[in-house]
Design a protein around this motif. Structure first.
Motif, PDB file in Angstrom:
ATOM      1  N   ASN A  55      22.094  18.400  67.840  1.00  0.00           N
ATOM      2  CA  ASN A  55      21.037  17.895  66.973  1.00  0.00           C
ATOM      3  C   ASN A  55      21.586  17.417  65.634  1.00  0.00           C
ATOM      4  O   ASN A  55      20.855  16.844  64.837  1.00  0.00           O
ATOM      5  CB  ASN A  55      19.963  18.963  66.748  1.00  0.00           C
ATOM      6  CG  ASN A  55      19.156  19.191  68.011  1.00  0.00           C
ATOM      7  OD1 ASN A  55      18.774  18.237  68.682  1.00  0.00           O
ATOM      8  ND2 ASN A  55      18.930  20.444  68.344  1.00  0.00           N
ATOM      9  N   ASP A 103      20.715  14.249  63.695  1.00  0.00           N
ATOM     10  CA  ASP A 103      20.497  13.111  64.574  1.00  0.00           C
ATOM     11  C   ASP A 103      20.839  13.541  65.991  1.00  0.00           C
ATOM     12  O   ASP A 103      22.002  13.572  66.373  1.00  0.00           O
ATOM     13  CB  ASP A 103      21.373  11.933  64.144  1.00  0.00           C
ATOM     14  CG  ASP A 103      20.914  10.624  64.762  1.00  0.00           C
ATOM     15  OD1 ASP A 103      19.864  10.598  65.430  1.00  0.00           O
ATOM     16  OD2 ASP A 103      21.612   9.623  64.570  1.00  0.00           O
ATOM     17  N   PRO A 104      19.851  13.884  66.798  1.00  0.00           N
ATOM     18  CA  PRO A 104      20.133  14.344  68.154  1.00  0.00           C
ATOM     19  C   PRO A 104      20.783  13.239  68.997  1.00  0.00           C
ATOM     20  O   PRO A 104      20.457  12.068  68.861  1.00  0.00           O
ATOM     21  CB  PRO A 104      18.763  14.716  68.709  1.00  0.00           C
ATOM     22  CG  PRO A 104      17.780  14.023  67.855  1.00  0.00           C
ATOM     23  CD  PRO A 104      18.424  13.816  66.528  1.00  0.00           C
ATOM     24  N   TYR A 105      21.723  13.663  69.828  1.00  0.00           N
ATOM     25  CA  TYR A 105      22.400  12.715  70.717  1.00  0.00           C
ATOM     26  C   TYR A 105      22.874  13.442  71.965  1.00  0.00           C
ATOM     27  O   TYR A 105      23.048  14.650  71.983  1.00  0.00           O
ATOM     28  CB  TYR A 105      23.600  12.057  70.014  1.00  0.00           C
ATOM     29  CG  TYR A 105      24.733  13.024  69.740  1.00  0.00           C
ATOM     30  CD1 TYR A 105      25.715  13.271  70.697  1.00  0.00           C
ATOM     31  CD2 TYR A 105      24.801  13.717  68.539  1.00  0.00           C
ATOM     32  CE1 TYR A 105      26.738  14.176  70.461  1.00  0.00           C
ATOM     33  CE2 TYR A 105      25.825  14.622  68.289  1.00  0.00           C
ATOM     34  CZ  TYR A 105      26.788  14.843  69.250  1.00  0.00           C
ATOM     35  OH  TYR A 105      27.794  15.741  69.023  1.00  0.00           O
ATOM     36  N   GLU A 165      24.927  14.926  59.667  1.00  0.00           N
ATOM     37  CA  GLU A 165      23.561  14.424  59.519  1.00  0.00           C
ATOM     38  C   GLU A 165      22.725  14.844  60.725  1.00  0.00           C
ATOM     39  O   GLU A 165      23.232  14.946  61.842  1.00  0.00           O
ATOM     40  CB  GLU A 165      23.547  12.900  59.347  1.00  0.00           C
ATOM     41  CG  GLU A 165      24.025  12.114  60.546  1.00  0.00           C
ATOM     42  CD  GLU A 165      24.064  10.629  60.290  1.00  0.00           C
ATOM     43  OE1 GLU A 165      22.985  10.009  60.185  1.00  0.00           O
ATOM     44  OE2 GLU A 165      25.183  10.093  60.187  1.00  0.00           O
ATOM     45  N   GLU A 219      23.708   8.512  74.061  1.00  0.00           N
ATOM     46  CA  GLU A 219      22.289   8.171  74.018  1.00  0.00           C
ATOM     47  C   GLU A 219      21.774   8.658  72.682  1.00  0.00           C
ATOM     48  O   GLU A 219      21.963   9.827  72.313  1.00  0.00           O
ATOM     49  CB  GLU A 219      21.498   8.817  75.151  1.00  0.00           C
ATOM     50  CG  GLU A 219      20.031   8.406  75.105  1.00  0.00           C
ATOM     51  CD  GLU A 219      19.183   9.012  76.202  1.00  0.00           C
ATOM     52  OE1 GLU A 219      17.945   9.037  76.015  1.00  0.00           O
ATOM     53  OE2 GLU A 219      19.720   9.461  77.228  1.00  0.00           O
ATOM     54  N   LEU A 220      21.116   7.763  71.936  1.00  0.00           N
ATOM     55  CA  LEU A 220      20.628   8.051  70.588  1.00  0.00           C
ATOM     56  C   LEU A 220      19.120   7.810  70.538  1.00  0.00           C
ATOM     57  O   LEU A 220      18.666   6.729  70.157  1.00  0.00           O
ATOM     58  CB  LEU A 220      21.335   7.149  69.566  1.00  0.00           C
ATOM     59  CG  LEU A 220      22.861   7.172  69.603  1.00  0.00           C
ATOM     60  CD1 LEU A 220      23.435   6.075  68.729  1.00  0.00           C
ATOM     61  CD2 LEU A 220      23.380   8.534  69.204  1.00  0.00           C
ATOM     62  N   PRO A 221      18.322   8.815  70.912  1.00  0.00           N
ATOM     63  CA  PRO A 221      16.885   8.593  71.059  1.00  0.00           C
ATOM     64  C   PRO A 221      16.124   8.314  69.771  1.00  0.00           C
ATOM     65  O   PRO A 221      15.021   7.768  69.825  1.00  0.00           O
ATOM     66  CB  PRO A 221      16.395   9.888  71.723  1.00  0.00           C
ATOM     67  CG  PRO A 221      17.405  10.908  71.352  1.00  0.00           C
ATOM     68  CD  PRO A 221      18.715  10.176  71.260  1.00  0.00           C
ATOM     69  N   THR A 222      16.670   8.649  68.620  1.00  0.00           N
ATOM     70  CA  THR A 222      15.933   8.426  67.368  1.00  0.00           C
ATOM     71  C   THR A 222      16.267   7.091  66.715  1.00  0.00           C
ATOM     72  O   THR A 222      15.685   6.741  65.693  1.00  0.00           O
ATOM     73  CB  THR A 222      16.219   9.544  66.346  1.00  0.00           C
ATOM     74  OG1 THR A 222      17.593   9.482  65.958  1.00  0.00           O
ATOM     75  CG2 THR A 222      15.885  10.908  66.915  1.00  0.00           C
ATOM     76  N   LYS A 223      17.193   6.342  67.289  1.00  0.00           N
ATOM     77  CA  LYS A 223      17.624   5.070  66.696  1.00  0.00           C
ATOM     78  C   LYS A 223      16.856   3.897  67.297  1.00  0.00           C
ATOM     79  O   LYS A 223      16.344   3.980  68.413  1.00  0.00           O
ATOM     80  CB  LYS A 223      19.129   4.856  66.913  1.00  0.00           C
ATOM     81  CG  LYS A 223      20.002   5.927  66.281  1.00  0.00           C
ATOM     82  CD  LYS A 223      19.810   5.972  64.783  1.00  0.00           C
ATOM     83  CE  LYS A 223      20.718   6.996  64.137  1.00  0.00           C
ATOM     84  NZ  LYS A 223      20.285   7.370  62.815  1.00  0.00           N
TER      85      LYS A 223
END
Length: 180
Positions: free
Chosen positions: A38, A47-49, A45, A66-70
């Motif tokens: 996370n 940022d879940p990945y 920072e 995979e970057l689900p929040t971007k």
């Protein structure tokens, strides 16, 4: 100091599971490892990945994030689609043709077999839009590469001055151009 080899090459993917399944099915790569956090370890920072790793043979590792929040993935619109690609080596022409047939049978559009003289290849896209090239070295590759290497410095200098294709190694693609 000298670099030993590429540890891994990482790209972004739209969906980690779909990417693993596609590379396993289409290119027979083994899924070897995954990390998920996370927080970004290097920057801390939030940022879940999901970071996945695939065995590309001979100690070569292909990885994806995979970057689900971007925002949705994009590409450099100023660079032609054929420029940025990942080239993977296969044993010989029979293997290349077998991959071409396998990919096409599974609905993947394939370009080639393209004759680059030193090597021969096919091109296609993975489900993330990354261009992939499969290539095998021509049986005469060593001799051709040695001949081309003799003029590499003068070619680079001429290119640097003119930004036009030097002709010293034009023989590499002349056959391809006359065959069309």
């Amino acid at each position: 100091m000298k670099i030993e080899q590429i540890h891994h090459v990482a790209y972004r993917c739209k969906d980690a599971k779909e990417t693993v399944e596609w590379y396993k099915k289409m290119l027979n790569m083994d899924y070897t490892l995954a990390f998920a956090e996370n927080f970004v370890p290097s920057t801390h920072e939030p940022d879940p990945y999901m970071h996945i790793f695939l065995d590309a043979g001979n100690g070569n590792v292909l990885a994806f994030f995979e970057l689900p929040t971007k925002p949705a993935m994009g590409r450099d619109e100023n660079t032609p689609v054929w420029v940025q690609h990942l080239a993977l080596k296969v044993k010989d022409r029979d293997t290349l043709v077998a991959y071409k047939e396998h990919l096409e049978a599974n609905g993947v559009e394939v370009l080639g077999v393209t004759d680059h003289s030193v090597f021969h290849s096919i091109y296609f896209f993975d489900p993330n839009g990354h261009r992939i090239e499969l290539a095998y070295d021509d049986p005469e590759a060593a001799a051709m590469a040695a001949k081309a290497a003799e003029v590499k410095e003068e070619m680079l200098e001429e290119w640097s001055r003119t930004k036009r294709a030097p002709r010293q190694a034009a023989w590499l693609h002349e056959k391809e151009l006359t065959d069309t």
